[in-house]
Structures are given as structure tokens and as C-alpha cells.
Design an enzyme around this catalytic site. Structure first.
Site, PDB file in Angstrom:
ATOM      1  N   GLY A 158       0.844  -1.202   0.000  1.00  0.00           N
ATOM      2  CA  GLY A 158       0.000   0.000   0.000  1.00  0.00           C
ATOM      3  C   GLY A 158       0.877   1.249   0.000  1.00  0.00           C
ATOM      4  N   ASP A 201       0.269   1.954   9.083  1.00  0.00           N
ATOM      5  CA  ASP A 201      -0.215   1.228  10.273  1.00  0.00           C
ATOM      6  C   ASP A 201       0.789   1.268  11.432  1.00  0.00           C
ATOM      7  OD1 ASP A 201      -2.405   0.645   8.779  1.00  0.00           O
ATOM      8  OD2 ASP A 201      -2.046  -1.504   8.628  1.00  0.00           O
ATOM      9  N   ARG A 257     -25.703  13.352  18.489  1.00  0.00           N
ATOM     10  CA  ARG A 257     -25.590  11.990  17.964  1.00  0.00           C
ATOM     11  C   ARG A 257     -24.315  11.300  18.443  1.00  0.00           C
ATOM     12  NH1 ARG A 257     -26.610  13.771  11.753  1.00  0.00           N
ATOM     13  NH2 ARG A 257     -28.841  13.301  11.651  1.00  0.00           N
ATOM     14  N   GLY A 302      -5.988   0.202  10.152  1.00  0.00           N
ATOM     15  CA  GLY A 302      -5.245  -0.521  11.189  1.00  0.00           C
ATOM     16  C   GLY A 302      -5.702  -1.959  11.174  1.00  0.00           C
ATOM     17  N   ARG A 303      -4.941  -2.760  10.444  1.00  0.00           N
ATOM     18  CA  ARG A 303      -5.335  -4.155  10.205  1.00  0.00           C
ATOM     19  C   ARG A 303      -5.148  -5.022  11.454  1.00  0.00           C
ATOM     20  NH1 ARG A 303      -6.007  -7.600   5.822  1.00  0.00           N
ATOM     21  NH2 ARG A 303      -6.307  -5.804   4.497  1.00  0.00           N
ATOM     22  N   GLU A 326     -10.221  -0.635  11.819  1.00  0.00           N
ATOM     23  CA  GLU A 326     -10.890  -1.570  10.894  1.00  0.00           C
ATOM     24  C   GLU A 326     -10.688  -3.043  11.281  1.00  0.00           C
ATOM     25  OE1 GLU A 326      -9.024  -1.192   7.010  1.00  0.00           O
ATOM     26  OE2 GLU A 326      -7.054  -1.574   7.882  1.00  0.00           O
TER      27      GLU A 326
HETATM   28  O1  F6P Z   1      -1.374  -1.833   5.346  1.00  0.00           O
HETATM   29  C1  F6P Z   1      -1.829  -0.568   5.239  1.00  0.00           C
HETATM   30  C2  F6P Z   1      -3.301  -0.523   4.957  1.00  0.00           C
HETATM   31  O2  F6P Z   1      -3.595   0.833   4.835  1.00  0.00           O
HETATM   32  C3  F6P Z   1      -4.201  -1.217   5.981  1.00  0.00           C
HETATM   33  O3  F6P Z   1      -4.465  -0.458   7.116  1.00  0.00           O
HETATM   34  C4  F6P Z   1      -5.433  -1.521   5.161  1.00  0.00           C
HETATM   35  O4  F6P Z   1      -6.127  -2.624   5.666  1.00  0.00           O
HETATM   36  C5  F6P Z   1      -4.871  -1.802   3.823  1.00  0.00           C
HETATM   37  O5  F6P Z   1      -3.649  -1.137   3.721  1.00  0.00           O
HETATM   38  C6  F6P Z   1      -5.788  -1.389   2.698  1.00  0.00           C
HETATM   39  O6  F6P Z   1      -5.206  -1.725   1.506  1.00  0.00           O
HETATM   40  P1  F6P Z   1      -5.748  -1.457   0.036  1.00  0.00           P
HETATM   41  O7  F6P Z   1      -4.988  -0.313  -0.504  1.00  0.00           O
HETATM   42  O8  F6P Z   1      -5.425  -2.699  -0.716  1.00  0.00           O
HETATM   43  O9  F6P Z   1      -7.213  -1.166   0.100  1.00  0.00           O
END
Ligand code: F6P
Length: 343
Positions: free
Chosen positions: A11, A128, A163, A171-172, A223
Site C-alpha cells: 500500500g 499502520d 448523535r 489498522g489491520r 478496521e
Molecule cells: O497496510 C496498510 C493498509 O492501509 C491497511 O491499514 C489496510 O487494511 C490496507 O492497507 C488497505 O489496503 P488497500 O490499498 O489494498 O485497500
């Protein structure tokens, strides 16, 4: 040393162009020619390159993304690709390669070192911030600042409408963006992958907040966070070349549960790729620049199989293997600080 290559994989993130610029500028002083490999490992397999002279890197310091392009191609996925990559390494006349990437891209670099491509140095990259062996990776600071600004904006609208707003950040496996943007943005609850979500506790905190007269709340969720019962919320089941699923949707699921259990009107905002786009902060420009210069110096000193890293305020180098061994998750002392402000 006369000719080296550089690639960016995985990414993208703000700070990649400062690294490329720094590698070219430092190499130029040493009389080394730099070849840009396009689109990560894909470019090494398919022999796609571009010359990287002083002109090519002029003006790219403040630009987000990467002028080289990137991909999530894994040369170990398809038979024959590693051989192609090795042939191209020779055909390009490369004496060393700078690999800028995260866990996956650097993992490939580490494997290639063992499989006969020895002259590699690594540069850590990920918004991340979950790579071991470096205190920070560039891109993270920019992402945190973007997320913080978005949280600030959500505050005013949440307050006006009384609300709850759930903000889903990236953040995987690690909740670094959530915890730091949540603290900086004054979130009322922060949910991270490291701590399973107890929905009863979340609703209790929100109810207590209302009881003390606060008619709005901001919930930040990473996420990759999961409910106690387990299972990540996925956008699709398909795996990428490194076996990762596409995350996303935890915010929506959480908001539905909160509204159902508390009766409070709840909305969701998914920050998504906005966090990865745009101009790098000063911190990320400086870190990327320092990493790029140090990477060329490692090559000049023939210190291959190493990765540049930040330790305190110093740039050091560590074994490439160490960087991909384990993920760096959120420090629980920091989480305890965040908790002081829950509710
Ligand atoms: O690893 C970095 C990240 O931004 C993660 O937080 C996220 O899950 C992922 O890349 C999203 O990747 P893509 O660009 O394939 O949608």
C-alpha cells in the site's frame, strides 16, 4: 558500486517520494546511477523500469504516493516469477536494490536474500506503524494527523445533532492510528484490534456520558478490531497475493449495535484511503529523507540484508529478518492513558 535500483511495494503512503528523492540525491554524490523499478515486485518480474536522475526527483518531496507506482505482487505466488526477477536483476545491471515496503514487501526481500539475491537493503513503510524494529515508519504521522482532523470535524456535527458518530480508521492488526488519532482528537471510546470489543461496556460508557449531560459521543474503531465473540468484519472474502482479506465494515456493524442497544441516534464515518493520500507531514518528510540517505550509506558500506530504522531520535540499521518477524502492536501503557478519557 555503479548502479542500484529502488522499488516501492504494498500500500502506498505519504513519505515514499521523500525516500526516493533522498536515495537519488545521496547516490548522485557517490557517483551511483539509480534505476527506478516500477510497481513494486511486479516491475522486477516484468522488467519495467525508469531512469531516476536528479531531474526525475526534483519537486517530489511534498507529493503523496510514489512516482514509481506500487503493487501487491508477490513473486513467490506464481511459479517462475522468482527466476524472472533474478534474471532481470542481472539484465538491469543492478549491484544492489533498495526495497521500500511493509511486512509483505520486506518479507519477500528477506526470502530473496536467502534465495540468491544478496544485495538488498530495506526501508520500512506503513501507515499502520506495525513493523517491529523501528519506533516509527513514515506515513503514520500523516495518517494520524488526517484522522485527527476528521475527528475534530465530526465533533462539531455530532454535537449539533446530539448523535453518536463512529469513526472507522485503518489498522489491520494494530490500532496505532486509532489510539493516537483518538487521543489527539479527544475520542470518547477507542477500540483497537489488540483488545476485543465488549459491546456491553461500550454502551455502558455511552449511557454514562449522556447521564452527565454529554449528548454526543465520538467512538473511534480500527478496521481490524473484533467483537469478543470473534471474527473480523470483511468487505469481501477474496484474498490478495499475500493472503490478506479486505477489511472494512466494523464501523457500520458497531453503529447498528449501539443504536439498537442504547436507542441513541448513531452515524458512521469511514475515513478509508483519505488517510493514505496527500502530502506528507514535516515529520514524515524528514524521516523518509533520513531513511533514504541511510539506505544508500548501507549500500556503500556493503551492509546488505539490513533495514534502516528509527530508534529514539537516531537512525540505525537492523537485520531485515527482525523487521518481519513479529508485528508491533499498541503499547498497553498508551492504551491505559487513552482509557482515562473514555466516557
Ligand atoms: O497496510 C496498510 C493498509 O492501509 C491497511 O491499514 C489496510 O487494511 C490496507 O492497507 C488497505 O489496503 P488497500 O490499498 O489494498 O485497500
Amino acid at each position: 558500486m555503479a548502479r542500484i535500483g529502488i522499488l516501492t511495494g504494498g500500500g502506498d503512503c505519504p513519505g515514499l517520494n521523500p525516500v526516493i528523492r533522498a536515495v537519488v540525491r545521496r547516490a548522485n554524490i557517490a557517483g551511483i546511477t539509480v534505476i527506478g523499478i516500477k510497481n513494486g515486485w511486479k516491475g522486477m518480474i516484468e522488467n519495467e523500469t525508469m531512469p531516476l536522475g536528479m531531474d526525475a526527483v526534483s519537486g517530489i518531496l511534498p507529493k503523496g504516493g510514489t512516482i514509481l507506482g506500487t503493487s501487491r505482487t508477490n513473486p513467490y505466488k506464481k511459479e517462475g516469477d522468482v527466476e524472472k526477477l533474478k534474471d532481470n536483476f542481472k539484465n538491469m545491471g543492478l549491484e544492489a536494490l533498495v526495497v521500500v515496503g511493509g511486512e509483505d514487501t520486506l518479507g519477500v526481500a528477506s526470502k530473496l536474500m536467502k534465495d540468491g539475491v544478496p544485495n538488498i537493503v530495506g526501508v520500512p513503510k506503513t501507515i499502520d506503524n506495525d513493523l517491529s524494529a523501528t519506533d516509527y515508519s513514515f506515513g503514520f504521522d500523516t495518517a494520524v494527523n488526517i484522522a485527527m482532523e476528521c475527528i475534530d470535524r465530526l465533533h462539531t456535527t455530532a454535537e449539533s445533532h446530539h448523535r453518536i458518530i463512529v469513526a472507522e480508521v485503518m489498522g489491520r492488526h494494530a490500532g496505532w492510528i486509532a489510539i493516537e488519532s483518538g487521543i489527539a482528537g479527544g475520542a470518547d471510546i477507542i477500540l483497537i484490534p489488540e483488545i476485543p470489543i465488549d459491546i456491553n461496556v461500550v454502551c455502558e460508557i455511552l449511557k454514562k456520558r449522556k447521564e452527565r449531560g454529554k449528548l454526543f459521543s465520538i467512538v473511534v474503531v480500527a478496521e481490524g478490531a473484533q467483537f469478543k465473540e470473534g471474527g473480523m468484519v470483511l468487505q469481501e472474502q477474496k484474498l490478495d497475493a499475500f493472503g490478506h482479506v479486505r477489511l472494512g465494515g466494523i464501523g457500520e456493524t458497531l453503529a447498528t449495535e449501539i443504536e439498537k442497544r442504547t436507542g441513541f441516534e448513531t452515524r458512521v464515518s469511514v475515513f478509508g484511503h483519505i488517510q493514505r493520500g496527500g502530502s506528507p507531514t514535516a515529520f514524515d518528510r524528514v524521516l523518509g529523507t533520513r531513511f533514504g540517505v541511510k539506505a544508500v550509506e548501507l549500500i556503500l558500506n556493503k551492509k546488505f540484508g539490513r533495514m534502516v530504522a528509527l530508534s529514539g531520535i537516531k537512525i540505525i540499521d537492523v537485520p531485515l529478518e527482525d523487521a518481519v518477524k513479529a508485528l508491533k502492536t499498541v503499547d498497553m501503557e498508551l492504551y491505559e492513558i487513552a482509557k482515562v478519557f473514555f466516557g
